[in-house]
Scaffold this motif. Sequence first.
Motif, PDB file in Angstrom:
ATOM      1  N   GLU A   1       2.482  13.682  15.168  1.00 21.06           N
ATOM      2  CA  GLU A   1       1.347  14.080  14.335  1.00 21.06           C
ATOM      3  C   GLU A   1       1.800  14.973  13.177  1.00 21.06           C
ATOM      4  OE1 GLU A   1      -2.625  14.947  16.395  1.00 21.06           O
ATOM      5  OE2 GLU A   1      -2.138  16.852  15.405  1.00 21.06           O
ATOM      6  N   THR A   2       2.708  15.902  13.477  1.00 21.07           N
ATOM      7  CA  THR A   2       3.220  16.783  12.427  1.00 21.07           C
ATOM      8  C   THR A   2       3.922  15.975  11.342  1.00 21.07           C
ATOM      9  OG1 THR A   2       3.552  18.475  14.086  1.00 21.07           O
ATOM     10  CG2 THR A   2       4.699  18.802  12.004  1.00 21.07           C
ATOM     11  N   LEU A   3       4.722  15.030  11.772  1.00 18.78           N
ATOM     12  CA  LEU A   3       5.469  14.214  10.806  1.00 18.78           C
ATOM     13  C   LEU A   3       4.507  13.413   9.912  1.00 18.78           C
ATOM     14  CD1 LEU A   3       8.159  13.320   9.753  1.00 18.78           C
ATOM     15  CD2 LEU A   3       8.440  11.828  11.734  1.00 18.78           C
ATOM     16  N   ILE A   4       3.473  12.839  10.520  1.00 16.07           N
ATOM     17  CA  ILE A   4       2.495  12.077   9.731  1.00 16.07           C
ATOM     18  C   ILE A   4       1.873  12.987   8.667  1.00 16.07           C
ATOM     19  CG2 ILE A   4       0.272  10.852   9.783  1.00 16.07           C
ATOM     20  CD1 ILE A   4       0.934  10.001  12.663  1.00 16.07           C
ATOM     21  N   ASN A   5       1.465  14.173   9.095  1.00 12.21           N
ATOM     22  CA  ASN A   5       0.773  15.065   8.158  1.00 12.21           C
ATOM     23  C   ASN A   5       1.702  15.609   7.072  1.00 12.21           C
ATOM     24  OD1 ASN A   5      -2.075  15.051   8.912  1.00 12.21           O
ATOM     25  ND2 ASN A   5      -1.296  15.733  10.904  1.00 12.21           N
ATOM     26  N   GLU A   6       2.995  15.674   7.387  1.00 14.78           N
ATOM     27  CA  GLU A   6       3.954  16.068   6.343  1.00 14.78           C
ATOM     28  C   GLU A   6       4.012  15.002   5.246  1.00 14.78           C
ATOM     29  OE1 GLU A   6       8.004  16.824   7.737  1.00 14.78           O
ATOM     30  OE2 GLU A   6       7.118  18.478   8.910  1.00 14.78           O
ATOM     31  N   VAL A   7       4.060  13.741   5.685  1.00 14.74           N
ATOM     32  CA  VAL A   7       4.110  12.644   4.707  1.00 14.74           C
ATOM     33  C   VAL A   7       2.837  12.636   3.849  1.00 14.74           C
ATOM     34  CG1 VAL A   7       4.178  10.121   4.446  1.00 14.74           C
ATOM     35  CG2 VAL A   7       5.660  11.242   6.121  1.00 14.74           C
ATOM     36  N   VAL A   8       1.706  12.920   4.489  1.00 17.16           N
ATOM     37  CA  VAL A   8       0.440  12.979   3.750  1.00 17.16           C
ATOM     38  C   VAL A   8       0.501  14.105   2.713  1.00 17.16           C
ATOM     39  CG1 VAL A   8      -2.027  13.507   3.955  1.00 17.16           C
ATOM     40  CG2 VAL A   8      -0.937  11.930   5.581  1.00 17.16           C
ATOM     41  N   ARG A   9       0.948  15.261   3.154  1.00 15.28           N
ATOM     42  CA  ARG A   9       0.991  16.419   2.250  1.00 15.28           C
ATOM     43  C   ARG A   9       1.924  16.192   1.076  1.00 15.28           C
ATOM     44  NH1 ARG A   9       0.513  19.725   6.456  1.00 15.28           N
ATOM     45  NH2 ARG A   9       2.759  19.762   6.785  1.00 15.28           N
TER      46      ARG A   9
ATOM     47  N   ALA B   1     -13.921  -4.025   8.068  1.00 20.17           N
ATOM     48  CA  ALA B   1     -14.812  -3.091   7.382  1.00 20.17           C
ATOM     49  C   ALA B   1     -16.075  -3.828   6.994  1.00 20.17           C
ATOM     50  CB  ALA B   1     -14.118  -2.538   6.127  1.00 20.17           C
ATOM     51  N   LYS B   2     -17.244  -3.130   7.112  1.00 19.78           N
ATOM     52  CA  LYS B   2     -18.466  -3.873   6.810  1.00 19.78           C
ATOM     53  C   LYS B   2     -18.938  -3.684   5.372  1.00 19.78           C
ATOM     54  CE  LYS B   2     -22.286  -0.986   8.628  1.00 19.78           C
ATOM     55  NZ  LYS B   2     -21.526   0.261   8.646  1.00 19.78           N
ATOM     56  N   ASP B   3     -18.513  -2.587   4.707  1.00 18.61           N
ATOM     57  CA  ASP B   3     -18.928  -2.407   3.310  1.00 18.61           C
ATOM     58  C   ASP B   3     -17.839  -1.636   2.556  1.00 18.61           C
ATOM     59  OD1 ASP B   3     -19.117   0.224   4.139  1.00 18.61           O
ATOM     60  OD2 ASP B   3     -21.262   0.084   4.534  1.00 18.61           O
ATOM     61  N   ALA B   4     -18.105  -1.354   1.276  1.00 20.23           N
ATOM     62  CA  ALA B   4     -17.084  -0.726   0.434  1.00 20.23           C
ATOM     63  C   ALA B   4     -16.667   0.638   0.978  1.00 20.23           C
ATOM     64  CB  ALA B   4     -17.616  -0.594  -0.987  1.00 20.23           C
ATOM     65  N   GLN B   5     -17.648   1.346   1.512  1.00 15.39           N
ATOM     66  CA  GLN B   5     -17.344   2.686   2.035  1.00 15.39           C
ATOM     67  C   GLN B   5     -16.379   2.593   3.229  1.00 15.39           C
ATOM     68  OE1 GLN B   5     -21.012   4.626   2.855  1.00 15.39           O
ATOM     69  NE2 GLN B   5     -20.115   6.667   2.837  1.00 15.39           N
ATOM     70  N   GLU B   6     -16.678   1.663   4.118  1.00 17.09           N
ATOM     71  CA  GLU B   6     -15.784   1.464   5.264  1.00 17.09           C
ATOM     72  C   GLU B   6     -14.421   0.951   4.809  1.00 17.09           C
ATOM     73  OE1 GLU B   6     -18.752   0.623   9.028  1.00 17.09           O
ATOM     74  OE2 GLU B   6     -17.123  -0.772   8.625  1.00 17.09           O
ATOM     75  N   LEU B   7     -14.444   0.101   3.794  1.00 17.03           N
ATOM     76  CA  LEU B   7     -13.179  -0.454   3.299  1.00 17.03           C
ATOM     77  C   LEU B   7     -12.253   0.675   2.831  1.00 17.03           C
ATOM     78  CD1 LEU B   7     -11.394  -2.864   2.539  1.00 17.03           C
ATOM     79  CD2 LEU B   7     -12.563  -2.927   0.337  1.00 17.03           C
ATOM     80  N   ALA B   8     -12.845   1.675   2.162  1.00 13.25           N
ATOM     81  CA  ALA B   8     -12.034   2.792   1.671  1.00 13.25           C
ATOM     82  C   ALA B   8     -11.397   3.539   2.851  1.00 13.25           C
ATOM     83  CB  ALA B   8     -12.900   3.725   0.836  1.00 13.25           C
ATOM     84  N   ILE B   9     -12.168   3.731   3.927  1.00  8.74           N
ATOM     85  CA  ILE B   9     -11.637   4.452   5.099  1.00  8.74           C
ATOM     86  C   ILE B   9     -10.560   3.608   5.797  1.00  8.74           C
ATOM     87  CG2 ILE B   9     -12.234   5.497   7.331  1.00  8.74           C
ATOM     88  CD1 ILE B   9     -15.076   5.914   6.205  1.00  8.74           C
ATOM     89  N   VAL B  10     -10.867   2.318   5.956  1.00  2.00           N
ATOM     90  CA  VAL B  10      -9.931   1.425   6.628  1.00  2.00           C
ATOM     91  C   VAL B  10      -8.621   1.341   5.841  1.00  2.00           C
ATOM     92  CG1 VAL B  10      -9.589  -1.028   7.106  1.00  2.00           C
ATOM     93  CG2 VAL B  10     -11.631   0.113   7.935  1.00  2.00           C
ATOM     94  N   THR B  11      -8.723   1.366   4.516  1.00  2.50           N
ATOM     95  CA  THR B  11      -7.520   1.339   3.680  1.00  2.50           C
ATOM     96  C   THR B  11      -6.665   2.581   3.950  1.00  2.50           C
ATOM     97  OG1 THR B  11      -8.728   0.085   2.009  1.00  2.50           O
ATOM     98  CG2 THR B  11      -6.701   1.163   1.286  1.00  2.50           C
ATOM     99  N   ARG B  12      -7.323   3.741   4.053  1.00  2.66           N
ATOM    100  CA  ARG B  12      -6.578   4.985   4.350  1.00  2.66           C
ATOM    101  C   ARG B  12      -5.932   4.902   5.737  1.00  2.66           C
ATOM    102  NH1 ARG B  12     -11.273   8.929   3.889  1.00  2.66           N
ATOM    103  NH2 ARG B  12      -9.823  10.615   4.369  1.00  2.66           N
ATOM    104  N   LEU B  13      -6.700   4.371   6.710  1.00  3.14           N
ATOM    105  CA  LEU B  13      -6.160   4.259   8.072  1.00  3.14           C
ATOM    106  C   LEU B  13      -5.041   3.217   8.165  1.00  3.14           C
ATOM    107  CD1 LEU B  13      -9.386   4.566  10.239  1.00  3.14           C
ATOM    108  CD2 LEU B  13      -7.345   6.027  10.401  1.00  3.14           C
TER     109      LEU B  13
ATOM    110  N   HIS C   1      -1.398   6.696  -2.968  1.00  3.89           N
ATOM    111  CA  HIS C   1      -0.627   7.912  -2.678  1.00  3.89           C
ATOM    112  C   HIS C   1      -1.055   8.414  -1.308  1.00  3.89           C
ATOM    113  CE1 HIS C   1       1.400   8.629  -6.497  1.00  3.89           C
ATOM    114  NE2 HIS C   1       0.390   7.960  -7.010  1.00  3.89           N
ATOM    115  N   THR C   2      -0.088   8.877  -0.532  1.00  3.35           N
ATOM    116  CA  THR C   2      -0.416   9.258   0.844  1.00  3.35           C
ATOM    117  C   THR C   2      -1.409  10.425   0.886  1.00  3.35           C
ATOM    118  OG1 THR C   2       1.557  10.642   0.936  1.00  3.35           O
ATOM    119  CG2 THR C   2       1.739   8.413   1.816  1.00  3.35           C
ATOM    120  N   GLY C   3      -1.448  11.226  -0.175  1.00  2.00           N
ATOM    121  CA  GLY C   3      -2.391  12.351  -0.225  1.00  2.00           C
ATOM    122  C   GLY C   3      -3.842  11.910  -0.076  1.00  2.00           C
ATOM    123  N   GLU C   4      -4.134  10.665  -0.480  1.00  4.51           N
ATOM    124  CA  GLU C   4      -5.505  10.152  -0.373  1.00  4.51           C
ATOM    125  C   GLU C   4      -5.987  10.082   1.086  1.00  4.51           C
ATOM    126  OE1 GLU C   4      -5.919   6.381  -2.608  1.00  4.51           O
ATOM    127  OE2 GLU C   4      -4.328   7.111  -3.917  1.00  4.51           O
ATOM    128  N   ILE C   5      -5.022  10.091   2.011  1.00  7.04           N
ATOM    129  CA  ILE C   5      -5.395   9.921   3.418  1.00  7.04           C
ATOM    130  C   ILE C   5      -6.035  11.181   3.987  1.00  7.04           C
ATOM    131  CG2 ILE C   5      -4.489   9.518   5.744  1.00  7.04           C
ATOM    132  CD1 ILE C   5      -2.219   7.878   4.378  1.00  7.04           C
TER     133      ILE C   5
END
Length: 584
Positions: free
Chosen positions: A491-499, A429-441, A556-560
Amino acid sequence: MNSNQIRKQFLEFFKMRGHAVVPSSSLVPDDPSVLLTTAGMQQFKKYYTGEADALKDFGSLNTASAQKSFRTSDIDEVGDESHLTFFEMLGNFSFGGYFKTEAITYAHEFITSVMKLPISYVTIFGGSHGVVKDEESRAIWNSLGITDVREEGIDDVFWGPTGSSGPCGPTTEIYCRNSMGQDIEIWNIVFNEFFYPGSREELLGGSDKKLQRLSSPGVDTGMGLERLAMIAQGVPTIFDTDLFRDLFDTFPSELDERDHRIIADHARGACFLISDGVRPSNKDRGYILRKILRRLIVFEHRAGEAINMFRAVAPLIVGAYHGAYPDLHLDTILIEWDKEKAKFLKTLKLGLKELGKIDAIDARSAFRLYESYGLPYEILKEMGGERAKALNRIDFEREFAHHQEISRAGAEKKFGGHGLLLDTGELKAKDAQELAIVTRLHTTTHILQQALRSVLGTEISQAGSDITAERTRFDFTFHRKVTPDEIASVETLINEVVRKDMPVSFQELPKEEAQKTGALYFFREKYPDCVKVYYIGESLDSAFSKEFCGGPHVRHTGEIGPVKIIKEESCGAGIRRIRAVLAH
Ligand code: GLY
C-alpha cells in the motif's frame, strides 16, 4: 517524353511481351488490413498465393499496370524535393509465368533501349532471415553488362508483406542518375518466392512465424512514374516534370516553392481519393482526406478570400489524367470540396482567433483546438509558428489516442446491450462518472501488480482482475497468505507512485517487440499482431510498470489520489485475491 507518353510506352512494352494490361485498382483496397492502395501488387495478391487464377481472369500469367497509389508515411515530408502522398506506380507482374531472368532482362531493356537511360548501379539482397544471398540476380545483371551490383539488407531490398500477411521476397533495384548527379532508385523488382503469415514488422522483428515457400514463385515490380519522368526529362526534382509544372502555374506567385509542392500534392491526392469514393470524416481514410482538404483550405484562406486555388487546379488534374484514369470525376470532386470548405471555413476563423490567444501551444491545447475547431496538427504547427515550437506529433497523437479510447469505451455501451457504458470483461462502468473512477482504478491495478511483485517477488502473476466503480479486485498466483506487514508495504509503495504524479503513456508495438520490452502480459491470451504497452514513468525503458493493455488509463498517477487495500484472501489453490479502493 512527357508523362503520358512514358506511361503508354511502359504498358505497350509489356503488352508486346505477352502481358495483359490491367486497369489500376481503386485507391480503396479490397484488403481490409490496409487503409489505402500503396503498390501495384496489392490487387494481385490472390494470384500469387494461388487463390485466384490469372490465366482465367486475364488470359495470361503475366500482367502490367499503371496503379494509382497513396502513401501516408511521408505526409510530413511533402514540400521537400522528393516526397509525395499520391503517385503512380508502373509495374509488371508474373504469377508463375516467368522469374528472375526475364524480369531483369525486360527491365534492363526498357530502361536502356526504350527510355535510353544509363543504369548507374543495381542492388541485390545480401541474405538474412533464412533467405540466401541473391547470387542468381547478380549473375543475370553481369550477363547484361551491369557490373556495379551492390548487396543490401532486408530493410532495403526485401518486399512485403503488405497488410497483415501476404506474398514477399527479395528484390533487386535499379538506380539512375538525375540532373544533379544523384543516383536515384527508380525500379524495384520483387521476386515473390514466399508467403508470410504475419506483418512486415513481425518478419523484421524476428517473430516465430516462418516464411513459407509459394508453390510457384512470382514477379512484382514497381517504378514510380514521377521519378522516372524526372530522370527522363533531365530535371532536378519530380516537381520540375510536366506532371507538376502546369499545376504550379495556377498558384498565386506570392506562395513559395514549398507551398506549391504541398498544394499540388494534396490537390492530386484529394481528386483521386474523392473519385474513388472516399469522403471526409474523422476516421481512417476519411480522416486522411479531411486532413489534406483542410490543409488546402488553410492555404486558400491565407492567400485571400478571392483565391480559389483548388477550383483552378482540379480541372487541370482531371484533364491531365482522365485518359489513364477514367474514374476521375470533376463534378463530384468540386461538390465535396465546396462542402468541406463551407463547413471548415466557419470554424477555421473561430479557431484561428482562439489560436491567437494562446502563448505556447502544447499537445493539450492543440488537441482542444482540434476537437473544438477541427484544426488538424499540421495546421496548428504551421499557423502557430514560433508559439507551436514545442508541439510535436507524438504528444499530439498520444492526446488523440487517449480521447479516442474514452469515446470508444463510451461507444461500447450502445452495442453491449446491458446498460453499461463500458464493459471490457475486466472493466465495468455505467456512466461517465463511473468511467472516470474505473479509469483511476485501472491504473491503480497496474501499480498494484508491480507493487506486489516488488514486495513478494516476481514469481507472482496475474490470475484475473475485475474493476467496478466500487473497487478493484485483483487475483494473483501466490502460495501463502500475504502478511499484514507485506500488505502495508504494498500500500505504501502504491501511494508513493501516486504522490510522484508519474506520467502514464503507451506505445504501440508489434507483439514480439512488445514482449522484448519486458512488459507483463497473459501467456495464455491471444494478442493481435500489434499491441499497446502501457507504462508508468518517464520512458518505456525506465518505467515503474509496463503491461500489455488496451486502456483506458489516467494520464498522471496523481489523478488517482490515495489508495487503500481493504482485503486479502484466498481464492482457490495457490491463488490470492486482493481488493483495493480509492480514498476519495
Ligand atoms: N511492389 C513493389 C513496389 O511497389 O516497389
